[in-house]
Design an enzyme around this catalytic site. Structure first.
Site, short mmCIF file in Angstrom:
data_model
loop_
_atom_site.label_atom_id
_atom_site.label_comp_id
_atom_site.label_asym_id
_atom_site.label_seq_id
_atom_site.Cartn_x
_atom_site.Cartn_y
_atom_site.Cartn_z
N SER A 149 -0.98 -1.15 1.13
CA SER A 149 -0.17 -0.58 2.21
C SER A 149 0.14 0.89 1.95
CB SER A 149 1.13 -1.37 2.33
OG SER A 149 2.09 -0.67 3.10
N TYR A 162 8.64 -4.68 -1.16
CA TYR A 162 7.27 -4.92 -0.71
C TYR A 162 6.34 -3.84 -1.26
CZ TYR A 162 3.34 -4.80 2.63
OH TYR A 162 2.10 -4.75 3.21
#
Length: 255
Positions: A149, A162
């Site tokens: 990501s 995350y």
């Protein structure tokens, strides 16, 4: 003849969204694809129907990730499926796509130890041991692709846990790339920006317009565009790329 004819692939988390698009694209190029899912069997069956409807080949593998015994369960199903269809348990392409994410708007001080541990169990521990277990099945010249990501490069406070788990996932890439280079196996990371993965939020035009502003192209990415990049990395065309961090965020990280 597709670019991946006679290849075998495992795409984790391919029952829907980006994983589904990747599985479809690899199958369209000729690969036999193991469609992995954790709990949503009907969605996984739909992925398989789409693959077969386009003339591709695949089979389902169920295993909840982030729990004890996950890797063992995954590879029991994978090896059985491969042997039934090819006569041997040989894998050419591994795409670590499955992931868990923090709820949007969750302040860093609100993250619980349970949520933190779950993120690392699914996003970091599971991919590591999947790669480790796959080494005995991966053919020389194989491909490992880790889906990460843009939050590992751009500060998004409500996604800190995350981002940490995905940042740890990225470390698989350079270290295993060096380790597996003698076998011609490449290992790369693809980092995503805001991508339409089929979630309900992408049906709200106002929200989509807001999210689009983060991209240099002023739009959100599509799952198909991600699948195209993954397919390139899985192909012979990408044989000279390994240990790389590839920004596939649509210019989200340009500032």
């Amino acid at each position: 003849m597709g670019k991946l004819t006679n290849k075998t692939a495992l795409v984790t988390g391919s029952s829907r969204g980006i994983g589904r698009a990747v599985a479809q694209r690899l199958a369209a190029e000729g690969a036999l694809v193991a469609v992995h899912y954790g709990s949503n069997e009907e969605a996984a069956k739909e992925t398989l129907r789409l693959i077969e409807g386009d003339g591709g080949r695949g089979f389902l593998v169920r295993a909840a990730l982030g729990v004890p015994g996950d890797t063992h369960e995954l590879f029991l199903g994978l090896e059985r499926g491969l042997k039934e269809r090819t006569g041997e348990a040989s894998l050419d392409i591994l795409v670590n796509n499955a992931g868990a994410q923090t709820a949007a708007g969750l302040a860093p001080e609100e993250v619980t130890t349970e949520e933190f541990d779950h993120l690392f169990a699914v996003n970091t521990r599971a991919p590591f041991f999947i790669v480790q277990r796959a080494l005995g099945l991966l053919s020389d010249g194989g491909r490992i692709i880790n889906v990460s990501s843009g939050t590992t490069r751009v500060a998004v406070p409500d996604q800190v846990a995350y981002a940490m788990s995905k940042g740890a996932l990225e470390q698989i890439t350079p270290h295993f790339a060096r380790h597996l280079a003698p076998r011609g196996i490449t290992v790369n990371t693809i980092a995503l920006g805001i991508t339409d993965n089929g979630s309900p939020v992408f049906d709200v035009p106002e929200i989509v317009e807001q999210m689009a502003q983060f991209s240099a192209f002023k739009r959100v990415g599509t799952a198909g565009e991600v699948a195209d990049v993954v397919t390139f990395l899985a192909s012979e065309d990408a044989r000279w790329i390994t240990g790389a961090f590839i920004d596939a965020s649509g210019g989200t990280m340009l500032g």
